[in-house]
Design a protein around this motif. Structure first.
Motif, PDB file in Angstrom:
ATOM      1  N   LEU A   4      44.786  37.274  42.541  1.00 22.38           N
ATOM      2  CA  LEU A   4      44.251  37.703  41.369  1.00 22.38           C
ATOM      3  C   LEU A   4      44.358  39.356  41.763  1.00 22.38           C
ATOM      4  O   LEU A   4      43.780  39.854  42.815  1.00 22.38           O
ATOM      5  CB  LEU A   4      42.713  37.433  40.985  1.00 22.38           C
ATOM      6  N   VAL A   5      44.547  40.039  40.665  1.00 25.07           N
ATOM      7  CA  VAL A   5      44.564  41.415  40.598  1.00 25.07           C
ATOM      8  C   VAL A   5      43.548  42.347  39.454  1.00 25.07           C
ATOM      9  O   VAL A   5      43.976  41.885  38.309  1.00 25.07           O
ATOM     10  CB  VAL A   5      45.995  42.005  40.722  1.00 25.07           C
ATOM     11  N   GLU A   6      42.488  42.741  40.073  1.00 23.80           N
ATOM     12  CA  GLU A   6      41.860  43.669  39.321  1.00 23.80           C
ATOM     13  C   GLU A   6      42.294  45.088  38.680  1.00 23.80           C
ATOM     14  O   GLU A   6      42.610  45.620  39.552  1.00 23.80           O
ATOM     15  CB  GLU A   6      40.417  43.678  39.597  1.00 23.80           C
ATOM     16  N   SER A   7      42.042  45.560  37.642  1.00 28.60           N
ATOM     17  CA  SER A   7      42.109  46.924  37.464  1.00 28.60           C
ATOM     18  C   SER A   7      41.087  47.317  36.177  1.00 28.60           C
ATOM     19  O   SER A   7      40.492  46.402  35.679  1.00 28.60           O
ATOM     20  CB  SER A   7      43.461  47.009  36.909  1.00 28.60           C
ATOM     21  N   GLY A   8      41.195  48.716  36.189  1.00 28.31           N
ATOM     22  CA  GLY A   8      40.252  49.281  35.310  1.00 28.31           C
ATOM     23  C   GLY A   8      38.938  50.140  35.897  1.00 28.31           C
ATOM     24  O   GLY A   8      38.398  50.572  35.018  1.00 28.31           O
ATOM     25  N   GLY A   9      38.883  49.746  37.090  1.00 31.99           N
ATOM     26  CA  GLY A   9      37.681  50.474  37.639  1.00 31.99           C
ATOM     27  C   GLY A   9      37.919  51.898  37.533  1.00 31.99           C
ATOM     28  O   GLY A   9      38.901  52.678  37.283  1.00 31.99           O
ATOM     29  N   GLY A  10      36.860  52.561  37.902  1.00 30.64           N
ATOM     30  CA  GLY A  10      36.935  53.951  38.226  1.00 30.64           C
ATOM     31  C   GLY A  10      35.516  54.847  38.074  1.00 30.64           C
ATOM     32  O   GLY A  10      34.614  54.114  38.302  1.00 30.64           O
ATOM     33  N   LEU A  11      35.594  56.002  38.015  1.00 28.18           N
ATOM     34  CA  LEU A  11      34.182  56.795  37.890  1.00 28.18           C
ATOM     35  C   LEU A  11      34.071  57.038  36.592  1.00 28.18           C
ATOM     36  O   LEU A  11      34.759  57.709  35.574  1.00 28.18           O
ATOM     37  CB  LEU A  11      34.544  58.089  38.604  1.00 28.18           C
ATOM     38  N   VAL A  12      32.742  57.106  35.880  1.00 25.48           N
ATOM     39  CA  VAL A  12      32.421  57.228  34.540  1.00 25.48           C
ATOM     40  C   VAL A  12      30.898  57.906  34.567  1.00 25.48           C
ATOM     41  O   VAL A  12      30.191  57.157  35.416  1.00 25.48           O
ATOM     42  CB  VAL A  12      32.578  55.838  33.629  1.00 25.48           C
ATOM     43  N   ALA A  14      27.276  58.012  32.948  1.00 23.73           N
ATOM     44  CA  ALA A  14      26.260  56.980  32.374  1.00 23.73           C
ATOM     45  C   ALA A  14      26.337  57.122  30.966  1.00 23.73           C
ATOM     46  O   ALA A  14      26.425  58.326  30.496  1.00 23.73           O
ATOM     47  CB  ALA A  14      24.988  57.522  32.854  1.00 23.73           C
ATOM     48  N   GLY A  15      26.277  55.940  30.381  1.00 25.01           N
ATOM     49  CA  GLY A  15      26.531  55.705  28.987  1.00 25.01           C
ATOM     50  C   GLY A  15      27.866  55.533  28.620  1.00 25.01           C
ATOM     51  O   GLY A  15      28.089  55.046  27.462  1.00 25.01           O
ATOM     52  N   GLY A  16      28.941  55.927  29.295  1.00 26.40           N
ATOM     53  CA  GLY A  16      30.245  55.468  29.181  1.00 26.40           C
ATOM     54  C   GLY A  16      30.620  54.133  29.158  1.00 26.40           C
ATOM     55  O   GLY A  16      29.888  53.242  29.346  1.00 26.40           O
ATOM     56  N   SER A  17      31.848  53.752  28.945  1.00 31.67           N
ATOM     57  CA  SER A  17      32.557  52.332  29.101  1.00 31.67           C
ATOM     58  C   SER A  17      33.565  52.424  29.942  1.00 31.67           C
ATOM     59  O   SER A  17      34.381  53.412  30.347  1.00 31.67           O
ATOM     60  CB  SER A  17      32.830  52.274  27.685  1.00 31.67           C
ATOM     61  N   LEU A  18      33.666  51.315  30.294  1.00 33.75           N
ATOM     62  CA  LEU A  18      35.032  50.689  31.116  1.00 33.75           C
ATOM     63  C   LEU A  18      35.571  49.611  30.576  1.00 33.75           C
ATOM     64  O   LEU A  18      34.618  48.629  30.264  1.00 33.75           O
ATOM     65  CB  LEU A  18      34.872  50.839  32.773  1.00 33.75           C
ATOM     66  N   ARG A  19      36.816  49.210  30.660  1.00 32.62           N
ATOM     67  CA  ARG A  19      37.253  47.754  30.553  1.00 32.62           C
ATOM     68  C   ARG A  19      38.094  47.360  31.742  1.00 32.62           C
ATOM     69  O   ARG A  19      38.931  47.721  32.294  1.00 32.62           O
ATOM     70  CB  ARG A  19      38.108  47.717  29.441  1.00 32.62           C
ATOM     71  N   LEU A  20      37.490  46.519  32.479  1.00 29.44           N
ATOM     72  CA  LEU A  20      38.267  45.564  33.632  1.00 29.44           C
ATOM     73  C   LEU A  20      38.973  44.533  33.233  1.00 29.44           C
ATOM     74  O   LEU A  20      38.774  43.904  32.188  1.00 29.44           O
ATOM     75  CB  LEU A  20      36.987  45.047  34.643  1.00 29.44           C
ATOM     76  N   SER A  21      40.231  44.297  33.817  1.00 27.83           N
ATOM     77  CA  SER A  21      41.130  43.534  33.643  1.00 27.83           C
ATOM     78  C   SER A  21      41.537  42.660  34.815  1.00 27.83           C
ATOM     79  O   SER A  21      41.504  43.145  35.899  1.00 27.83           O
ATOM     80  CB  SER A  21      42.281  44.163  33.067  1.00 27.83           C
ATOM     81  N   CYS A  22      41.804  41.483  34.688  1.00 22.04           N
ATOM     82  CA  CYS A  22      42.352  40.676  35.949  1.00 22.04           C
ATOM     83  C   CYS A  22      43.440  39.914  35.247  1.00 22.04           C
ATOM     84  O   CYS A  22      43.448  39.051  34.518  1.00 22.04           O
ATOM     85  CB  CYS A  22      41.061  39.743  36.332  1.00 22.04           C
ATOM     86  N   ALA A  23      44.463  39.939  36.235  1.00 20.64           N
ATOM     87  CA  ALA A  23      45.729  38.827  36.160  1.00 20.64           C
ATOM     88  C   ALA A  23      45.975  38.157  37.362  1.00 20.64           C
ATOM     89  O   ALA A  23      45.875  38.757  38.335  1.00 20.64           O
ATOM     90  CB  ALA A  23      46.681  39.764  35.632  1.00 20.64           C
ATOM     91  N   ALA A  24      46.268  37.069  37.087  1.00 19.87           N
ATOM     92  CA  ALA A  24      46.942  36.080  38.193  1.00 19.87           C
ATOM     93  C   ALA A  24      48.311  36.430  38.457  1.00 19.87           C
ATOM     94  O   ALA A  24      49.099  36.507  37.526  1.00 19.87           O
ATOM     95  CB  ALA A  24      46.690  34.703  37.884  1.00 19.87           C
ATOM     96  N   SER A  25      48.733  36.292  39.723  1.00 15.85           N
ATOM     97  CA  SER A  25      50.094  36.461  40.297  1.00 15.85           C
ATOM     98  C   SER A  25      50.922  35.370  39.709  1.00 15.85           C
ATOM     99  O   SER A  25      52.263  35.400  39.598  1.00 15.85           O
ATOM    100  CB  SER A  25      50.229  36.734  41.564  1.00 15.85           C
ATOM    101  N   ARG A  26      50.539  34.142  39.791  1.00 16.01           N
ATOM    102  CA  ARG A  26      51.175  32.935  39.470  1.00 16.01           C
ATOM    103  C   ARG A  26      50.209  32.206  38.361  1.00 16.01           C
ATOM    104  O   ARG A  26      49.000  32.258  38.230  1.00 16.01           O
ATOM    105  CB  ARG A  26      51.512  31.933  40.872  1.00 16.01           C
ATOM    106  N   PHE A  27      50.764  31.243  37.549  1.00 13.10           N
ATOM    107  CA  PHE A  27      49.918  30.425  36.817  1.00 13.10           C
ATOM    108  C   PHE A  27      48.993  29.769  37.332  1.00 13.10           C
ATOM    109  O   PHE A  27      49.291  28.930  38.461  1.00 13.10           O
ATOM    110  CB  PHE A  27      50.978  29.641  35.840  1.00 13.10           C
TER     111      PHE A  27
END
Length: 122
Positions: A4-12, A14-27
């Protein structure tokens, strides 16, 4: 081996928004519970949000009303929309999918990502 590979993290700020995503390498077959966890202050992984295959969701009290989990089981993808972020949300966030590597596998296996860092500045 499923990864599983996550993405979308970072520095923001306070009060801001982030959207994390996760995808599998195989079904992953027959996914049941999918979710997001974070490492937590005591370094014990703690639940942030989960979503079941029937669509029901569960959230930690600390994120209710601010975070929203969604998933696309057909594509083995999981998302976490994080709004109104607070400095105490700073942590490493992990994606989790419980499923089977093959259709005939007997039991579901919990798959974990490597984590993505979320840092919220005050």
């Amino acid at each position: 081996q499923v990864q599983l590979v996550e993405s979308g993290g970072g520095l923001v700020q306070a009060g801001g928004s982030l959207r994390l995503s996760c995808a599998a390498s195989r079904f992953i077959f027959s996914p049941d519970t999918v979710g997001w966890y974070r490492r937590g202050p005591g370094k014990q992984r703690e639940l942030v949000a989960t979503i079941l295959s029937n669509g029901s969701t569960n959230y930690a009290d600390s994120v209710k009303g601010r975070f929203a989990i969604s998933s696309d089981n057909a594509k083995n993808k999981v998302y976490l929309q994080m709004n109104s972020l607070k400095p105490e949300d700073t942590d490493v966030y992990y994606c989790n999918i419980e499923g089977k590597p093959t259709p005939t596998w007997r039991t579901r296996i919990p798959y974990w990502g490597q984590g993505t860092q979320v840092t919220v500045s005050s």
